[in-house]
Design a protein around this motif. Structure first.
Motif, PDB file in Angstrom:
ATOM      1  N   VAL A  90       5.557  -6.863   8.835  1.00 40.69           N
ATOM      2  CA  VAL A  90       5.720  -7.525   7.535  1.00 40.69           C
ATOM      3  C   VAL A  90       4.548  -7.172   6.621  1.00 40.69           C
ATOM      4  N   LEU A  91       3.346  -7.177   7.165  1.00 44.32           N
ATOM      5  CA  LEU A  91       2.162  -6.846   6.380  1.00 44.32           C
ATOM      6  C   LEU A  91       2.217  -5.403   5.878  1.00 44.32           C
ATOM      7  N   LEU A  92       2.556  -4.472   6.765  1.00 43.50           N
ATOM      8  CA  LEU A  92       2.636  -3.068   6.365  1.00 43.50           C
ATOM      9  C   LEU A  92       3.729  -2.829   5.331  1.00 43.50           C
ATOM     10  N   THR A  93       4.840  -3.495   5.485  1.00 39.45           N
ATOM     11  CA  THR A  93       5.926  -3.338   4.524  1.00 39.45           C
ATOM     12  C   THR A  93       5.558  -3.965   3.182  1.00 39.45           C
ATOM     13  N   SER A  94       4.777  -5.031   3.213  1.00 39.14           N
ATOM     14  CA  SER A  94       4.318  -5.650   1.966  1.00 39.14           C
ATOM     15  C   SER A  94       3.409  -4.696   1.199  1.00 39.14           C
ATOM     16  N   VAL A  95       2.533  -4.004   1.927  1.00 41.71           N
ATOM     17  CA  VAL A  95       1.674  -3.012   1.283  1.00 41.71           C
ATOM     18  C   VAL A  95       2.523  -1.903   0.686  1.00 41.71           C
ATOM     19  N   GLN A  96       3.538  -1.483   1.410  1.00 43.31           N
ATOM     20  CA  GLN A  96       4.424  -0.438   0.910  1.00 43.31           C
ATOM     21  C   GLN A  96       5.178  -0.916  -0.334  1.00 43.31           C
ATOM     22  N   ALA A  97       5.519  -2.191  -0.378  1.00 46.57           N
ATOM     23  CA  ALA A  97       6.215  -2.730  -1.549  1.00 46.57           C
ATOM     24  C   ALA A  97       5.292  -2.757  -2.764  1.00 46.57           C
ATOM     25  N   VAL A  98       4.006  -3.057  -2.546  1.00 51.44           N
ATOM     26  CA  VAL A  98       3.046  -3.052  -3.648  1.00 51.44           C
ATOM     27  C   VAL A  98       2.880  -1.638  -4.190  1.00 51.44           C
ATOM     28  N   LEU A  99       2.925  -0.668  -3.286  1.00 51.65           N
ATOM     29  CA  LEU A  99       2.768   0.731  -3.676  1.00 51.65           C
ATOM     30  C   LEU A  99       4.116   1.409  -3.942  1.00 51.65           C
ATOM     31  N   TRP A 100       5.097   0.647  -4.358  1.00 53.03           N
ATOM     32  CA  TRP A 100       6.455   1.143  -4.578  1.00 53.03           C
ATOM     33  C   TRP A 100       6.490   2.420  -5.431  1.00 53.03           C
ATOM     34  N   PRO A 101       5.823   2.475  -6.584  1.00 56.16           N
ATOM     35  CA  PRO A 101       5.913   3.697  -7.396  1.00 56.16           C
ATOM     36  C   PRO A 101       5.376   4.933  -6.671  1.00 56.16           C
ATOM     37  N   VAL A 102       4.300   4.758  -5.939  1.00 53.01           N
ATOM     38  CA  VAL A 102       3.703   5.883  -5.215  1.00 53.01           C
ATOM     39  C   VAL A 102       4.629   6.342  -4.095  1.00 53.01           C
ATOM     40  N   TYR A 103       5.182   5.397  -3.357  1.00 51.62           N
ATOM     41  CA  TYR A 103       6.043   5.759  -2.235  1.00 51.62           C
ATOM     42  C   TYR A 103       7.379   6.335  -2.697  1.00 51.62           C
ATOM     43  N   SER A 104       7.884   5.909  -3.845  1.00 52.49           N
ATOM     44  CA  SER A 104       9.141   6.495  -4.323  1.00 52.49           C
ATOM     45  C   SER A 104       8.935   7.968  -4.661  1.00 52.49           C
ATOM     46  N   GLU A 105       7.787   8.315  -5.260  1.00 50.15           N
ATOM     47  CA  GLU A 105       7.469   9.720  -5.522  1.00 50.15           C
ATOM     48  C   GLU A 105       7.275  10.492  -4.214  1.00 50.15           C
ATOM     49  N   PHE A 106       6.649   9.843  -3.243  1.00 52.25           N
ATOM     50  CA  PHE A 106       6.404  10.482  -1.953  1.00 52.25           C
ATOM     51  C   PHE A 106       7.717  10.824  -1.249  1.00 52.25           C
ATOM     52  N   TYR A 107       8.651   9.886  -1.236  1.00 48.90           N
ATOM     53  CA  TYR A 107       9.929  10.150  -0.574  1.00 48.90           C
ATOM     54  C   TYR A 107      10.731  11.209  -1.328  1.00 48.90           C
ATOM     55  N   GLY A 108      10.613  11.235  -2.654  1.00 49.19           N
ATOM     56  CA  GLY A 108      11.253  12.304  -3.418  1.00 49.19           C
ATOM     57  C   GLY A 108      10.653  13.657  -3.081  1.00 49.19           C
ATOM     58  N   CYS A 109       9.344  13.691  -2.923  1.00 48.95           N
ATOM     59  CA  CYS A 109       8.660  14.931  -2.542  1.00 48.95           C
ATOM     60  C   CYS A 109       9.109  15.385  -1.157  1.00 48.95           C
ATOM     61  N   LEU A 110       9.215  14.444  -0.220  1.00 45.86           N
ATOM     62  CA  LEU A 110       9.655  14.811   1.132  1.00 45.86           C
ATOM     63  C   LEU A 110      11.088  15.330   1.137  1.00 45.86           C
ATOM     64  N   ASP A 111      11.919  14.787   0.266  1.00 43.51           N
ATOM     65  CA  ASP A 111      13.296  15.273   0.178  1.00 43.51           C
ATOM     66  C   ASP A 111      13.362  16.711  -0.320  1.00 43.51           C
ATOM     67  N   ARG A 112      12.428  17.066  -1.199  1.00 41.54           N
ATOM     68  CA  ARG A 112      12.406  18.426  -1.739  1.00 41.54           C
ATOM     69  C   ARG A 112      11.659  19.411  -0.848  1.00 41.54           C
TER      70      ARG A 112
END
Length: 139
Positions: A90-112
């Motif tokens: 839960v704690l790790l996912t909360s951090v990921q939720a706070v960093l939502w904009p960064v992680y959305s770019e990261f997952y887009g990069c991984l897709d490409r």
């Protein structure tokens, strides 16, 4: 047929109710852990946090019912360890939720990314963007 209250229930019924709660706790925790290691499209990486929160609630409920049923210490230790793992998730996912904009770019990069070198570049960009985002977060 109405179910009897667990306080006045027979020991077999208390044990059965505690075991059922432990089973649901284990299933939800396993689903959360599986979803946390499987690469799923964004924003599904936030689902393990929700399942982790449900697992924490079920873990506490299981511990209360296990105490009433007087189940063994080994199962109690396993539920406590699982509840701690779920809280960490839960704690790790909360951090990921706070960093939502960064992680959305990261997952887009991984897709490409088609090569390992491109994936490494995505990870290094994630680190740089995370540092920049956190430094500018308070401003």
């Amino acid at each position: 047929m109405p179910t009897p209250d667990l306080d006045t229930a027979r020991p077999e019924q208390r044990t059965r109710a505690a075991s059922r709660t432990v089973m649901w706790f284990a299933l939800v925790l396993l689903a959360a852990l599986w979803l946390s290691v499987v690469r799923v499209p964004w924003p599904l990486p936030l689902v393990p946090g929700v399942l982790g929160l449900v697992a924490v609630v079920l873990g506490v409920l299981a511990l209360v019912r296990m105490r009433g049923a007087r189940l063994g210490a080994s199962m109690t230790v396993l539920v406590v360890v699982g509840t701690v793992f779920a809280a960490g998730l839960v704690l790790l996912t909360s951090v990921q939720a706070v960093l939502w904009p960064v992680y959305s770019e990261f997952y887009g990069c991984l897709d490409r990314a088609l090569t390992h070198q491109a994936q490494d570049t995505c990870f290094s960009e994630l680190e740089q963007r995370t540092q920049t985002y956190l430094l500018n977060f308070g401003r």
